[in-house]
Write a protein that holds these residues in place. Structure first.
Motif, mmCIF file in Angstrom:
data_model
loop_
_atom_site.group_PDB
_atom_site.id
_atom_site.type_symbol
_atom_site.label_atom_id
_atom_site.label_comp_id
_atom_site.label_asym_id
_atom_site.label_seq_id
_atom_site.Cartn_x
_atom_site.Cartn_y
_atom_site.Cartn_z
ATOM 1 N N GLY A 1 -8.928 7.867 -1.980
ATOM 2 C CA GLY A 1 -7.495 7.950 -1.713
ATOM 3 C C GLY A 1 -6.996 6.643 -1.156
ATOM 4 N N GLY A 2 -5.755 6.654 -0.679
ATOM 5 C CA GLY A 2 -5.205 5.422 -0.149
ATOM 6 C C GLY A 2 -3.784 5.583 0.338
ATOM 7 N N GLY A 3 -3.091 4.458 0.400
ATOM 8 C CA GLY A 3 -1.780 4.390 1.021
ATOM 9 C C GLY A 3 -0.649 4.917 0.169
ATOM 10 N N MET A 4 0.237 5.648 0.824
ATOM 11 C CA MET A 4 1.415 6.198 0.157
ATOM 12 C C MET A 4 2.500 5.129 0.072
ATOM 13 S SD MET A 4 3.263 9.826 0.925
ATOM 14 C CE MET A 4 4.377 9.377 2.235
ATOM 15 N N HIS A 5 3.133 5.031 -1.070
ATOM 16 C CA HIS A 5 4.229 4.091 -1.287
ATOM 17 C C HIS A 5 5.549 4.741 -0.898
ATOM 18 C CE1 HIS A 5 1.712 2.093 -4.724
ATOM 19 N NE2 HIS A 5 1.217 1.866 -3.534
ATOM 20 N N PHE A 6 6.506 3.931 -0.485
ATOM 21 C CA PHE A 6 7.829 4.441 -0.171
ATOM 22 C C PHE A 6 8.419 5.135 -1.401
ATOM 23 C CE2 PHE A 6 12.435 4.130 0.126
ATOM 24 C CZ PHE A 6 12.634 4.719 1.363
ATOM 25 N N GLY A 7 8.990 6.309 -1.199
ATOM 26 C CA GLY A 7 9.590 7.064 -2.292
ATOM 27 C C GLY A 7 8.628 7.992 -3.006
#
Length: 151
Positions: free
Chosen positions: A39-45
């Motif tokens: 998994g990893g980082g969520m992007h804006f939006g």
């Protein structure tokens, strides 16, 4: 009054197979070895489930996931490891890999030729032998203990 920090949201998939093994990823990033859940980082939006689907497609050679069930969201303060004045929120989902499996799964940790940024490999680890020290980050260690209690 001190200015509030920022939030970093990371989303992870916990994949358990029929042998009661969990999928881990071994990575070399930012000049260091790390073992974690995929998994990893969520992007804006982006929503959390969309983030997780994107992360699996990006990291796992187009791999699709399904049967996505919430498992745990960080419920205590955790400062981000790589960013000062940032609070980390991690969200974990139990997921299944859709057939066919699109990426190689190794039998040994860090199964890549060179320790270069961006290198990554995957492996199954039996839950009964998984140790918190096998994982690199505090929230992953906490989640590993929760998994071992339940499964």
């Amino acid at each position: 009054m001190k200015h509030p920090g920022n939030f970093i949201i990371r989303v992870y998939g916990i994949v358990l197979n029929e042998k009661n093994e969990v999928l881990l990823t071994d990575e070399f990033q930012i000049g260091m070895k790390m073992t974690k859940f995929p998994g990893g980082g969520m992007h804006f939006g982006e929503g959390t489930v969309d983030c997780l689907k994107r992360e699996f497609r990006e990291e796992c050679n187009g791999q699709e996931i399904d049967n996505i069930r919430h498992f745990y969201t960080t419920d205590y303060f955790q400062e981000a490891f790589f960013h000062d004045n940032h609070q980390l929120i991690s969200i974990y989902y139990l997921v299944n890999l859709k057939k066919p499996i699109c990426f190689p799964i190794s039998e040994k940790p860090f199964d890549f030729e060179k320790m270069e940024n961006g290198n990554q490999s995957f492996r199954w680890v039996k839950l009964k032998v998984l140790k918190t020290d096998d994982l690199s980050f505090p929230i992953d260690k906490f989640v590993a203990n929760k998994l071992k209690e339940i499964f």
